[in-house]
Design an enzyme around this catalytic site. Sequence first.
Site, PDB file in Angstrom:
ATOM      1  N   SER A 123     -52.406  12.510 -21.710  1.00 22.03           N
ATOM      2  CA  SER A 123     -51.971  11.294 -22.379  1.00 22.03           C
ATOM      3  C   SER A 123     -50.796  10.638 -21.625  1.00 22.03           C
ATOM      4  O   SER A 123     -50.961  10.255 -20.469  1.00 22.03           O
ATOM      5  CB  SER A 123     -51.607  11.610 -23.838  1.00 22.03           C
ATOM      6  OG  SER A 123     -51.506  10.447 -24.608  1.00 22.03           O
ATOM      7  N   ASP A 179     -61.952   8.732 -28.174  1.00 26.12           N
ATOM      8  CA  ASP A 179     -60.491   8.774 -28.218  1.00 26.12           C
ATOM      9  C   ASP A 179     -59.975   7.516 -28.911  1.00 26.12           C
ATOM     10  O   ASP A 179     -60.191   6.391 -28.430  1.00 26.12           O
ATOM     11  CB  ASP A 179     -59.937   8.863 -26.791  1.00 26.12           C
ATOM     12  CG  ASP A 179     -58.464   9.232 -26.744  1.00 26.12           C
ATOM     13  OD1 ASP A 179     -57.718   8.833 -27.663  1.00 26.12           O
ATOM     14  OD2 ASP A 179     -58.041   9.899 -25.778  1.00 26.12           O
ATOM     15  N   HIS A 211     -58.849  12.571 -28.965  1.00 22.43           N
ATOM     16  CA  HIS A 211     -57.636  12.675 -28.137  1.00 22.43           C
ATOM     17  C   HIS A 211     -57.164  14.128 -28.117  1.00 22.43           C
ATOM     18  O   HIS A 211     -56.137  14.486 -28.706  1.00 22.43           O
ATOM     19  CB  HIS A 211     -56.557  11.747 -28.694  1.00 22.43           C
ATOM     20  CG  HIS A 211     -55.431  11.486 -27.732  1.00 22.43           C
ATOM     21  ND1 HIS A 211     -55.626  10.871 -26.517  1.00 22.43           N
ATOM     22  CD2 HIS A 211     -54.088  11.746 -27.807  1.00 22.43           C
ATOM     23  CE1 HIS A 211     -54.465  10.763 -25.886  1.00 22.43           C
ATOM     24  NE2 HIS A 211     -53.529  11.301 -26.653  1.00 22.43           N
TER      25      HIS A 211
END
Length: 232
Positions: A123, A179, A211
């Site tokens: 991320s 996601d 995610h």
Amino acid sequence: MIKNISAILKNSVIQKEIGKHTATIIFQHGLGDTGDGWADVMEMIQERGNDHIRFILPNAPIQPVTINGGLSMNSWYDIKSLTDRGDENKEEVDDSKSIIEAIIKNEIDNGIPSERIMIGGFSQGCALSLYTFYQTPYKLAGCMGLSGYLPLLPKFKQLMGPNSVNKDTPLIMFHGEDDQVVRLSWGKKSYDTLKENGINGEFITFPYMGHHASEEEINLMNEFVKKRLPKI
């Protein structure tokens, strides 16, 4: 900015190598997380025949984050919105890049060639890894980007320049097709921008994945690590 390496390492999760330390992976966590959040995944990779690798999982500085209502949390740089990308503060991103480069330099100073050092992240940590990978003067072993994007995207071609030492060094990016935090389109656009600039990379997507990481993704990470950082 030169960072105090002793303070950085004190604020990192460092998994002790099982065998002789001949390679290093530096992995950055995502927004609001810590290095501990990825220790189990790195341990899984380490135990699959990678006992010669030291894993360093630095913790991001604790600082105010706009999308967290201005409250402080572990963050590599401020994030103002989850709907727009590319508006990151360059000074903040560069400051965090200097943290990763300080760790790289410390490993080199301790006898690990830069070509035996890999970086990666999840991320926001992926974003920092991509940003660092294509601007650092150190020739690295590779980069693993999970569920992330390229910060300062509109300016990155200029920032990267034509002579990135890692332009030909393998990159592998992963992204979940479901996601809802870092949209697949952000990751794909970032990868496409990098490919347009001639990088050597691969972009792999996973149906139904959100995610987070998956077993299949970890298996592919392990294959990439074994290929790029074999035992010597």
